[in-house]
Design a protein around this motif. Structure first.
Motif, PDB file in Angstrom:
ATOM      1  N   UNK A 143     -54.465  -3.097  12.095  1.00 47.64           N
ATOM      2  CA  UNK A 143     -55.956  -2.900  11.884  1.00 47.64           C
ATOM      3  C   UNK A 143     -56.184  -2.479  10.437  1.00 47.64           C
ATOM      4  N   UNK A 144     -57.534  -2.527  10.212  1.00 50.92           N
ATOM      5  CA  UNK A 144     -57.897  -2.118   8.822  1.00 50.92           C
ATOM      6  C   UNK A 144     -59.128  -1.128   8.682  1.00 50.92           C
ATOM      7  N   UNK A 145     -59.888  -1.078   9.775  1.00 52.50           N
ATOM      8  CA  UNK A 145     -61.075  -0.160   9.768  1.00 52.50           C
ATOM      9  C   UNK A 145     -60.888   1.360   9.764  1.00 52.50           C
ATOM     10  N   UNK A 146     -61.702   2.053   9.351  1.00 56.27           N
ATOM     11  CA  UNK A 146     -61.773   3.300   9.184  1.00 56.27           C
ATOM     12  C   UNK A 146     -60.418   3.855   8.385  1.00 56.27           C
ATOM     13  N   UNK A 147     -60.239   3.197   7.259  1.00 51.22           N
ATOM     14  CA  UNK A 147     -59.032   3.407   6.176  1.00 51.22           C
ATOM     15  C   UNK A 147     -59.414   3.419   4.807  1.00 51.22           C
ATOM     16  N   UNK A 148     -58.506   4.176   4.001  1.00 50.07           N
ATOM     17  CA  UNK A 148     -58.678   3.979   2.854  1.00 50.07           C
ATOM     18  C   UNK A 148     -57.302   3.285   2.234  1.00 50.07           C
ATOM     19  N   UNK A 149     -57.494   2.021   1.724  1.00 47.42           N
ATOM     20  CA  UNK A 149     -56.293   1.092   1.240  1.00 47.42           C
ATOM     21  C   UNK A 149     -55.834   1.318  -0.052  1.00 47.42           C
ATOM     22  N   UNK A 150     -54.470   1.823  -0.065  1.00 43.10           N
ATOM     23  CA  UNK A 150     -53.959   1.768  -1.390  1.00 43.10           C
ATOM     24  C   UNK A 150     -53.021   0.915  -1.630  1.00 43.10           C
ATOM     25  N   UNK A 151     -52.746   0.562  -2.762  1.00 41.43           N
ATOM     26  CA  UNK A 151     -51.607  -0.635  -2.939  1.00 41.43           C
ATOM     27  C   UNK A 151     -50.157  -0.101  -3.208  1.00 41.43           C
ATOM     28  N   UNK A 152     -50.329   1.147  -3.508  1.00 44.87           N
ATOM     29  CA  UNK A 152     -48.879   1.954  -3.883  1.00 44.87           C
ATOM     30  C   UNK A 152     -49.337   3.540  -4.039  1.00 44.87           C
ATOM     31  N   UNK A 153     -48.541   4.519  -3.847  1.00 45.76           N
ATOM     32  CA  UNK A 153     -48.694   5.918  -3.938  1.00 45.76           C
ATOM     33  C   UNK A 153     -49.406   6.364  -5.322  1.00 45.76           C
ATOM     34  N   UNK A 154     -48.973   5.772  -6.606  1.00 46.41           N
ATOM     35  CA  UNK A 154     -49.487   6.226  -7.789  1.00 46.41           C
ATOM     36  C   UNK A 154     -49.434   5.170  -8.707  1.00 46.41           C
ATOM     37  N   UNK A 155     -50.216   5.187  -9.662  1.00 43.42           N
ATOM     38  CA  UNK A 155     -49.976   4.175 -10.928  1.00 43.42           C
ATOM     39  C   UNK A 155     -48.730   4.867 -11.802  1.00 43.42           C
ATOM     40  N   UNK A 156     -48.239   3.812 -12.455  1.00 44.99           N
ATOM     41  CA  UNK A 156     -47.091   4.353 -13.229  1.00 44.99           C
ATOM     42  C   UNK A 156     -47.429   4.905 -14.408  1.00 44.99           C
ATOM     43  N   UNK A 164     -53.199   7.785  -6.525  1.00 41.86           N
ATOM     44  CA  UNK A 164     -53.775   7.261  -5.349  1.00 41.86           C
ATOM     45  C   UNK A 164     -53.895   7.986  -4.197  1.00 41.86           C
ATOM     46  N   UNK A 165     -52.759   8.245  -3.538  1.00 46.90           N
ATOM     47  CA  UNK A 165     -52.388   8.660  -2.360  1.00 46.90           C
ATOM     48  C   UNK A 165     -52.817  10.005  -2.169  1.00 46.90           C
ATOM     49  N   UNK A 166     -52.734  10.993  -3.107  1.00 47.78           N
ATOM     50  CA  UNK A 166     -53.231  12.307  -3.193  1.00 47.78           C
ATOM     51  C   UNK A 166     -54.930  12.447  -2.974  1.00 47.78           C
ATOM     52  N   UNK A 167     -55.547  11.321  -3.853  1.00 47.31           N
ATOM     53  CA  UNK A 167     -56.888  11.378  -3.704  1.00 47.31           C
ATOM     54  C   UNK A 167     -57.464  10.849  -2.396  1.00 47.31           C
ATOM     55  N   UNK A 168     -56.842   9.676  -2.011  1.00 43.67           N
ATOM     56  CA  UNK A 168     -57.280   9.137  -0.803  1.00 43.67           C
ATOM     57  C   UNK A 168     -57.030  10.157   0.415  1.00 43.67           C
ATOM     58  N   UNK A 169     -56.052  10.984   0.431  1.00 39.19           N
ATOM     59  CA  UNK A 169     -55.878  12.197   1.371  1.00 39.19           C
ATOM     60  C   UNK A 169     -56.969  13.053   1.203  1.00 39.19           C
ATOM     61  N   UNK A 170     -57.376  13.509   0.236  1.00 39.01           N
ATOM     62  CA  UNK A 170     -58.434  14.479  -0.020  1.00 39.01           C
ATOM     63  C   UNK A 170     -59.846  13.697   0.444  1.00 39.01           C
TER      64      UNK A 170
END
Ligand SMILES: [Zn+2]
Length: 431
Positions: A143-156, A164-170
């Protein structure tokens, strides 16, 4: 005291492929970070475009900048279709010049790459409720609803907001601390696009991150049927991102009051037609007949950012996003050039009006136009009178069914010249 320059400007797309162009609204200050919010890439996901329309209308930015596109895929929005020219969110790797989305894609890519933009949000309503483990056909990892979608954990590249992951978590912690219902909780879906997801490699967010622009998709759920709740979550998420980016905002309503937000979503505001007619789309009745329009080149100016005209079988549908709020059945006229002021006696007081005015009346009115005009009060008639100029008229002399509004209080007064060209309309609204 520190001064901020607040710029509010609108950029139109100047596109040729699609019929309706998206708009970019900029609420800017001279310093700070810039958040770009993109709504409406999928036309059947109303949470994703009504939320940014509230941002445009009801938010002020005090520090930093907020750029808003409420209606990227406007042609699909007004038809409630995911993508009438195919899935727009699969065209960011490559798109053919002949594709009707080509110009939209090229121009939004330019905005994404603008050096001022620090972070991008792409808003959606996704299917079901995303969960890390399978719970049911609605709550599961597919499923896709109620989510923050990131393509990878962080930018290189080590840039601002690259984690990205840390921000989405917050942001998801922020949202989960205040849910309308418990099962609406948000999770983070990492699509690991580079290794695992060929489809997502074609998407807007992947285009952004491969160009070193932090980007997230914000997904509310299609399974939450009430628009107001989805919009609330979208706005809460955007506000949370703004706080992380140190962007200071004010809004003119209480986001925790669903009734208030719901009323805001129903404010369709007004439309101006050919600079000579104004209609209130909040009260307009479903269908208005014999409406004086030009055979082509009619100009409709909507106050609402999701306002558009869709012509269907010769009729003109007023759309606010995917909602049809009224229809005009046209009667075609040539328009005259004259735009002179019109004197009207309202409840015994004379005043000057212009075409396109909506005038409130307590008891009665009398048009005192010059001899250049023939006046037609729609729904009023008196034997042997062609020109309804200089007649004292009260509401009980006009047939209710000719009202333009559902409440049957607003009536059309139309002005024609001697060669029967239409010159303009004034709406008389009885209190
Ligand atoms: Zn979507």
């Amino acid at each position: 005291m520190k001064k901020y320059i607040i710029i509010f400007c609108i950029f139109s797309g100047f596109l040729y492929g699609s019929v309706l162009n998206y708009e970019l609204y900029k609420k800017e200050n001279s310093d700070g970070n810039t958040l770009l919010v993109i709504g409406g890439i999928h036309g059947d996901e109303p949470g994703g475009y009504f939320a940014p329309s509230v941002l445009v209308q009801n938010y002020t930015i005090k520090k930093g900048s907020l750029w808003i596109v409420p209606n990227l895929n406007f042609d699909s929005i007004v038809r409630t279709r995911r993508g009438i020219y195919g899935d727009m969110n699969r065209k960011f790797n490559s798109v053919k010049k002949s594709d009707k989305d080509y110009n939209t894609i090229q121009s939004i890519k330019k905005t994404i790459l603008d050096k001022k933009v620090n972070l991008i949000l792409n808003l959606h309503d996704g299917r079901g409720f995303y969960r890390h483990k399978w719970e049911s056909s609605i709550f599961n990892p597919g499923a896709w609803g109620q989510a923050f979608i990131i393509d990878q954990t962080k930018l290189h590249k080590d840039i601002k907001f690259s984690n990205l992951d840390e921000i989405a978590r917050k942001v998801s912690e922020d949202l989960n601390s205040d849910l309308v219902e418990n099962h609406h909780s948000f999770n983070i879906k990492n699509t690991k696009t580079k290794e695992k997801d060929e489809q997502m490699q074609l998407s807007l967010t992947y285009f952004a991150i491969t160009n070193n622009k932090p980007a997230f998709a914000v997904e509310t759920s299609k399974n939450i049927t009430e628009l107001v709740k989805k919009v609330k979550y979208q706005l809460k998420a955007i506000e949370s991102f703004m706080r992380i980016m140190n962007i200071e905002y004010e809004r003119d309503f209480d986001l925790d009051n669903l009734d208030e937000l719901s009323n805001i979503l129903k404010k369709y505001k007004k439309v101006k037609i050919n600079d000579r007619i104004t209609l209130d789309l909040e009260t307009i009745k479903s269908t208005n007949y014999y409406f004086p329009l030009k055979i082509d080149d009619n100009n409709f100016k909507f106050e609402h950012p999701l306002g558009a005209i869709v012509k269907y079988k010769g009729n003109y549908n007023f759309m606010i996003g995917n909602k049809r709020v009224g229809t005009l059945i046209p009667q075609y006229f040539e328009y005259c050039d004259s735009k002179e002021d019109i004197a009207i006696v309202i409840d015994n007081k004379k005043q000057i009006a212009q075409f396109g005015d909506i005038i409130e009346v307590e008891k009665n009115f009398k048009i005192e136009a010059s001899d250049n005009f023939r006046v037609n009060v729609i729904g009023f008639s008196q034997d042997n009178i062609e020109n309804e100029n200089n007649l004292l008229i009260s509401q009980n002399k006009i047939l209710n069914r000719f009202a333009v509004d559902k409440e049957q209080k607003s009536f059309r007064v139309e002005f024609y010249d001697n060669s029967n060209k239409f010159c303009g309309m004034i709406i008389i609204k009885f209190k």
